[in-house]
Scaffold this motif. Structure first.
Motif, mmCIF file in Angstrom:
data_model
loop_
_atom_site.group_PDB
_atom_site.id
_atom_site.type_symbol
_atom_site.label_atom_id
_atom_site.label_comp_id
_atom_site.label_asym_id
_atom_site.label_seq_id
_atom_site.Cartn_x
_atom_site.Cartn_y
_atom_site.Cartn_z
ATOM 1 N N UNK A 11 13.690 -16.791 27.652
ATOM 2 C CA UNK A 11 13.104 -16.780 28.995
ATOM 3 C C UNK A 11 14.166 -17.063 30.055
ATOM 4 N N UNK A 12 15.021 -18.048 29.816
ATOM 5 C CA UNK A 12 16.018 -18.413 30.828
ATOM 6 C C UNK A 12 17.065 -17.314 30.993
ATOM 7 N N UNK A 13 17.434 -16.681 29.905
ATOM 8 C CA UNK A 13 18.355 -15.555 30.037
ATOM 9 C C UNK A 13 17.702 -14.442 30.860
ATOM 10 N N UNK A 14 16.406 -14.249 30.676
ATOM 11 C CA UNK A 14 15.691 -13.230 31.462
ATOM 12 C C UNK A 14 15.713 -13.579 32.947
ATOM 13 N N UNK A 15 15.591 -14.858 33.263
ATOM 14 C CA UNK A 15 15.622 -15.274 34.659
ATOM 15 C C UNK A 15 16.953 -14.909 35.307
ATOM 16 N N UNK A 16 18.038 -15.093 34.565
ATOM 17 C CA UNK A 16 19.369 -14.752 35.097
ATOM 18 C C UNK A 16 19.442 -13.262 35.405
ATOM 19 N N UNK A 243 20.299 -21.625 42.972
ATOM 20 C CA UNK A 243 19.422 -21.829 41.814
ATOM 21 C C UNK A 243 20.255 -22.259 40.608
ATOM 22 N N UNK A 244 19.808 -23.300 39.944
ATOM 23 C CA UNK A 244 20.449 -23.769 38.719
ATOM 24 C C UNK A 244 19.543 -23.411 37.540
ATOM 25 N N UNK A 245 20.075 -22.581 36.645
ATOM 26 C CA UNK A 245 19.330 -22.194 35.443
ATOM 27 C C UNK A 245 20.041 -22.813 34.239
ATOM 28 N N UNK A 246 19.608 -23.998 33.811
ATOM 29 C CA UNK A 246 20.272 -24.658 32.682
ATOM 30 C C UNK A 246 19.940 -23.958 31.365
ATOM 31 N N UNK A 247 20.946 -23.781 30.538
ATOM 32 C CA UNK A 247 20.744 -23.179 29.230
ATOM 33 C C UNK A 247 21.414 -24.040 28.166
ATOM 34 N N UNK A 248 20.954 -23.905 26.948
ATOM 35 C CA UNK A 248 21.601 -24.569 25.817
ATOM 36 C C UNK A 248 21.357 -23.737 24.566
ATOM 37 N N UNK A 249 21.755 -24.256 23.433
ATOM 38 C CA UNK A 249 21.676 -23.483 22.193
ATOM 39 C C UNK A 249 20.244 -23.059 21.870
ATOM 40 N N UNK A 250 19.252 -23.821 22.337
ATOM 41 C CA UNK A 250 17.859 -23.475 22.050
ATOM 42 C C UNK A 250 17.408 -22.221 22.802
#
Length: 281
Positions: A11-16, A243-250
């Protein structure tokens, strides 16, 4: 012949990939979130535009050109779209004429060479690696649409670093352990730079009330292009979105079991401080 399909894995990658309006986007936090790869893919939204110009930056050229670096990774993506890589110029040229090039900025002295640049998109990879706020703001000044139909964006990736200027930029969303709070990716903040100081607020109107109204400036947010043309440019108060879109291994199933049985285990084997930094961001 089977053609590769490129797209977000979370989902977060999609937001980017889908955000084509926010002026400045910070992607990152924990390790393994696929932030560099997703930012390379983001340029695929613009390769049809002959006037699109993107520059991808690191502190040094060796960081870009080493095995597994961004130039290497870009070959896995851009060759699938018939782009030609010009090694001497360190840039990709797409059939439409769109260009993505690689460059390095190590110190303030290197900024002079960017005077007059007209860039549609700037990607600073590992912006927490000793990049200074003034350098990022200078690059923001090089963002111009020219004849491109793409909204200018400055995108940064970063791992957590308490000594980076970015810590101040994201303080609003961190919990007591310095970990981004849930839902951070849905928040748009606004900033303006006045007399070399970055001022922040939750809305464009709040920003104007606090920092523009008393200066006799006119808030341009929400005005049409025709309305803005009628205002003396010296009086324009122009807020920028962040905008800050935090990502991690999950957020990257390719590094999670069963596809990868070691990467998550390696992060879980770290001391608490490193887990907070690299596992949770």
């Amino acid at each position: 012949m089977t053609r590769k399909v490129f797209g977000p894995a979370s989902h977060k990658q999609r937001l980017v990939l889908q955000d084509n309006k926010t002026d400045v986007i910070l992607v990152g936090g924990g390790a393994g979130g696929g932030k560099s790869a997703i930012c390379l893919m983001k340029n695929l939204d613009a390769i049809h535009d002959p006037n699109f110009r993107c520059t991808i930056l690191r502190r040094t050229y060796p960081e870009l050109s080493r095995a597994g670096g961004l130039i290497d990774e870009s070959k896995k993506v851009y060759t699938e779209f018939n782009a030609i890589y010009k090694a001497q110029a360190k840039k990709w040229v797409f059939p439409s004429g769109a260009e993505v090039n690689f460059a390095a900025i190590a110190t303030d002295d290197d900024l002079g060479g960017w005077q007059g640049s007209q860039l549609t998109r700037v990607l600073i990879d590992e912006a927490g690696d000793k990049w200074q706020e003034n350098q990022v703001l200078f690059l923001l000044s090089r963002m111009r649409t020219a004849d491109s139909s793409i909204h200018p964006q400055l995108i940064m990736t970063a791992n957590p670093d308490a000594n980076s200027f970015l810590k101040k930029w994201v303080d609003y969303c961190l919990d007591e352990n310095g970990v981004p709070k849930e839902g951070t990716e849905n928040i748009i903040r606004w900033f303006v730079v006045l007399e070399s100081v970055v001022h922040w607020a939750d809305t464009p109107q709040e920003l104007y009330e606090n920092y523009g109204k008393d200066r006799g400036l006119i808030n341009t947010y929400g005005l049409s292009a025709e309305e803005v043309k009628k205002i003396d440019p010296k009086l324009l108060f122009i807020p920028k979105s962040f905008r800050f879109i935090p990502t991690n291994v999950f957020d990257n199933p390719y590094l999670l079991p069963p596809k990868n049985n070691s990467y998550l285990a390696n992060l879980l084997a770290q001391p608490r401080v490193n887990q907070l930094k690299y596992l949770h961001g």
